[in-house]
Scaffold this active site. Structure first.
Site, short mmCIF file in Angstrom:
data_model
loop_
_atom_site.label_atom_id
_atom_site.label_comp_id
_atom_site.label_asym_id
_atom_site.label_seq_id
_atom_site.Cartn_x
_atom_site.Cartn_y
_atom_site.Cartn_z
N SER A 152 0.92 -1.34 0.18
CA SER A 152 -0.18 0.09 0.02
C SER A 152 0.66 1.33 -0.03
O SER A 152 2.32 1.13 0.60
CB SER A 152 -0.98 0.02 1.24
OG SER A 152 -1.78 1.00 1.33
N TYR A 165 0.19 -0.73 11.26
CA TYR A 165 -0.24 -1.00 9.93
C TYR A 165 0.53 -0.65 8.63
O TYR A 165 1.07 -1.46 7.91
CB TYR A 165 -1.70 -0.64 9.69
CG TYR A 165 -2.23 -0.89 8.32
CD1 TYR A 165 -2.68 -2.14 8.12
CD2 TYR A 165 -2.51 0.22 7.56
CE1 TYR A 165 -3.08 -2.23 6.61
CE2 TYR A 165 -3.16 0.11 6.31
CZ TYR A 165 -3.28 -1.39 5.83
OH TYR A 165 -3.85 -1.56 4.46
#
Length: 271
Positions: A152, A165
């Site tokens: 990501s 994360y």
């Protein structure tokens, strides 16, 4: 190579298979991977924890004429990888897509639940490593195959309340780079697929504002297509016209990049 649109070389998906495994294959990008691979003639094993969504996707994908197995599995379960290994032991898996990897817990780190942070790491790091070794080792022995590891844009800068994360997504990208180096001499293609903001049910549930001015929003089919088209163009491919953004986020001074990204996240989340 880290790619942008316009410099890709389309991958011949028939060189992978006969089976593909998609972890996180029930909806959005995972479901699009399934449809596109099925249209290319690959049989599929779809893994997800939501049985209803998983079976609905499997039924739709079977319309393309390929065989589809489903495995309802919470990847956080201790026996998850053992169950997956048992259910795929009779298959020649030539393509692995690790699409599972949501942010299961967001909180300020020092006041947060450490066990909950560990679950984020288990899903995004431990299971990714275990599945990659499970299916990657036979690929290396056979001398062909492909592995796509979803990462990501979040992994290019730390984010408040998402520090663990974001770090796990950075891990995924760097791991893909190292794996690519190891596997390219073994005939196995490895791609770290970096996605930006994508119109998924998970992001909708998180309250993301897709109408934020200037926000580039990718569609799930677009992300899956770019990943499959560029599987042979590793180690990293940045999907959805996000290349300039991640190039900037990779720069220095880090403080400026992190603060700027934090402002963008606040705007997207409507905070």
């Amino acid at each position: 190579m880290t790619g942008t649109r316009g410099d890709s070389t389309t991958t011949d998906l028939s060189t992978y298979g006969p089976w593909a495994v998609i972890a996180g294959g029930s909806e959005a990008v995972g479901a699009e991977f399934a449809h596109q691979l099925a249209r290319a003639g690959l049989n599929l094993v779809l893994i997800a924890r939501n049985e209803e969504a998983l079976e609905a996707t499997a039924e739709a994908v079977r319309a393309h004429g390929t065989e589809v197995r489903t495995l309802v599995q919470d990847l956080l379960a201790e026996d998850a990888v053992a169950n997956i290994a048992a259910r795929t032991a009779d298959l020649e898996v030539g393509l692995l897509v690790v699409n599972a990897g949501a942010n299961t817990y967001g909180h300020e780190f020092v006041t947060g639940d450490l066990d909950a942070f560990r679950r984020v790491m288990t899903l995004n790091i431990d299971r990714k490593l275990e599945l990659t070794q499970l299916f990657g080792a036979p690929m290396a022995e056979r001398g062909h195959g492909g592995i796509i590891l979803l990462s990501s844009v979040t992994g290019f800068a730390g984010s408040a309340h998402m520090s663990v994360y974001s770090a796990s997504k950075a891990f995924s990208r760097v791991f893909a780079e190292g794996l690519w180096l190891e596997m390219r001499e073994r005939g196995v293609d490895v791609l770290g697929l970096v996605a930006g903001v994508t119109r998924t049910p998970a992001m909708e549930r998180a309250g993301l504002n897709f109408d934020t001015p200037g926000l580039r929003v990718s569609e799930p089919a677009e992300v899956a297509r770019e990943g499959l088209e560029n599987l042979a163009n590793g180690p990293v491919w940045v999907a959805g016209d996000n290349f300039d953004r991640v190039k900037k986020l990779s720069g220095f001074p880090r403080g400026e990049q992190v603060v700027d990204e934090a402002g963008a996240v606040v705007a997207m989340m409507g905070l």
